[in-house]
Write an enzyme that holds these catalytic residues in place. Sequence first.
Site, short mmCIF file in Angstrom:
data_model
loop_
_atom_site.label_atom_id
_atom_site.label_comp_id
_atom_site.label_asym_id
_atom_site.label_seq_id
_atom_site.Cartn_x
_atom_site.Cartn_y
_atom_site.Cartn_z
CG HIS A 1 11.58 -9.12 10.61
ND1 HIS A 1 11.43 -8.65 11.88
CD2 HIS A 1 11.24 -8.12 9.77
CE1 HIS A 1 11.03 -7.38 11.83
NE2 HIS A 1 10.89 -7.04 10.56
CD GLU B 1 -1.13 0.21 3.71
OE1 GLU B 1 -0.90 -0.31 4.80
OE2 GLU B 1 -1.98 1.11 3.55
CB ILE C 1 4.27 -11.47 4.15
CG1 ILE C 1 4.41 -10.42 5.26
CG2 ILE C 1 5.59 -11.79 3.51
CD1 ILE C 1 5.07 -10.96 6.53
CG ASP C 2 1.25 -7.58 6.09
OD1 ASP C 2 1.91 -8.46 6.66
OD2 ASP C 2 1.53 -6.38 6.16
CG MET D 1 5.23 -10.06 11.24
SD MET D 1 6.48 -9.68 9.99
CE MET D 1 7.72 -8.89 11.00
N GLY D 2 1.34 -9.38 10.07
CA GLY D 2 0.12 -9.14 9.28
C GLY D 2 -0.45 -7.74 9.43
NE ARG D 3 2.64 -2.19 8.98
CZ ARG D 3 3.47 -1.75 8.08
NH1 ARG D 3 3.12 -1.71 6.83
NH2 ARG D 3 4.66 -1.35 8.44
CD GLU E 1 2.63 -7.40 13.04
OE1 GLU E 1 3.75 -7.45 13.58
OE2 GLU E 1 2.46 -7.00 11.87
O1 F6P Z 1 4.03 -5.37 5.90
C1 F6P Z 1 4.86 -6.43 6.13
C2 F6P Z 1 5.30 -6.49 7.56
O2 F6P Z 1 6.13 -7.62 7.73
C3 F6P Z 1 4.17 -6.47 8.59
O3 F6P Z 1 3.55 -7.72 8.73
C4 F6P Z 1 4.92 -6.01 9.83
O4 F6P Z 1 4.06 -5.37 10.75
C5 F6P Z 1 5.90 -5.01 9.26
O5 F6P Z 1 6.08 -5.35 7.89
C6 F6P Z 1 7.24 -5.02 9.94
O6 F6P Z 1 8.03 -4.02 9.39
P1 F6P Z 1 9.59 -3.84 9.65
O7 F6P Z 1 10.30 -4.84 8.78
O8 F6P Z 1 9.85 -2.45 9.19
O9 F6P Z 1 9.85 -4.09 11.08
#
Ligand code: F6P
Length: 343
Positions: A273, A103, A127-128, A170-172, A223
């Site tokens: 990650h 996005e 990945i989200d 993850m997944g925001r 998360e």
């Molecule tokens: O948007 C992909 C993502 O891996 C999310 O799931 C996660 O919240 C975010 O990126 C983590 O970001 P960063 O790598 O900047 O810590």
Amino acid sequence: MLKVGILTGGGDCPGLNPVIRAVVRKGINEGYQVIGIKNGWKGLIENNTIELNLNAVSGILPKGGTILGTSRTNPFKKEGDLEKVKKSYKELGLEALIAIGGEDTLGVASKLIKEGLENIVGVPKTIDNDLSSTDYTFGFDTAINTAMECIDKLHTTAESHHRIIVVEVMGRHAGWIAVEAGIAGGADIILIPEETIDIEKVCELLKKRHDRGKTFSIVVVAEGAKFKKGTMVLQEEKLDQFGHVRLGGIGDNLAKEIEKRTGYETRVSVLGHIQRGGSPSAFDRILGTRFGVKAIELVKNKKFGRMAALSGNKITDVPIENAIKELKTVDKDFYEMAKVFFG
Ligand code: F6P
């Protein structure tokens, strides 16, 4: 020879290299010279590029990450950066630009189009899996397979020690990774941002499960999930250049709450990650390849402002704007189906 630029922005994910390879292979077949822009939009600000020929993309299909590097740089954030982007674009003599991202990266692409850099096409990545107008983004399949394997492994240790293990994924702000990895991994409870956590209900389900003789449980939590009346748990208050908070920590809070309320020994495992790394699955390699070929077709047919998308089993194209208008979150029916296996 007409030049096409390509960049990867935002969080990396498995499948980016297959897209780059496909763009270069198809691009060269169509008579384009492909210029790789390093580190997302930052590379256009700094005019940092490399030429991508057949040898440059040889052998990258199974590699995770992106050979171009990435960043979360927003060229609309700092004064002067937008002008630098426009200057580099002109100096490089680009006929078109292929922006691969989620996005944020596609949001920048859409704004740049309005600023007059019209010849941009998009490729959806994350990945989200939370981008609208495409059934799937590449990276997601690999991420849920990684998370599923971790859940499988956590099952064996949870069972041996008669523990509850909370797995934070993850997944925001979307629960796709949690719900799909949770279903595939046979989680006993899955908690997603789309529905606030009712801790009493969670503990009730766990007690019921233990009352029927089970001595361990796996709880998958996204998360971005929140407790009733509560807010999301933040890893830090700082916002990134796109105004996103850094999530993480809900697993810890949840595990403590579960142990306190049920008395069952509880541990937490934050996958982090790991979910973004590793070699892309066959699905992601194929989807990335199809998107890359489609991106060059969009350039060739001058269908600018469009994004490659997956609809059913067909590759189509949609306006970039449609993809970033709103987040694609987990629909209620799907989550209700997942609940059949809770407890
Ligand atoms: O948007 C992909 C993502 O891996 C999310 O799931 C996660 O919240 C975010 O990126 C983590 O970001 P960063 O790598 O900047 O810590």
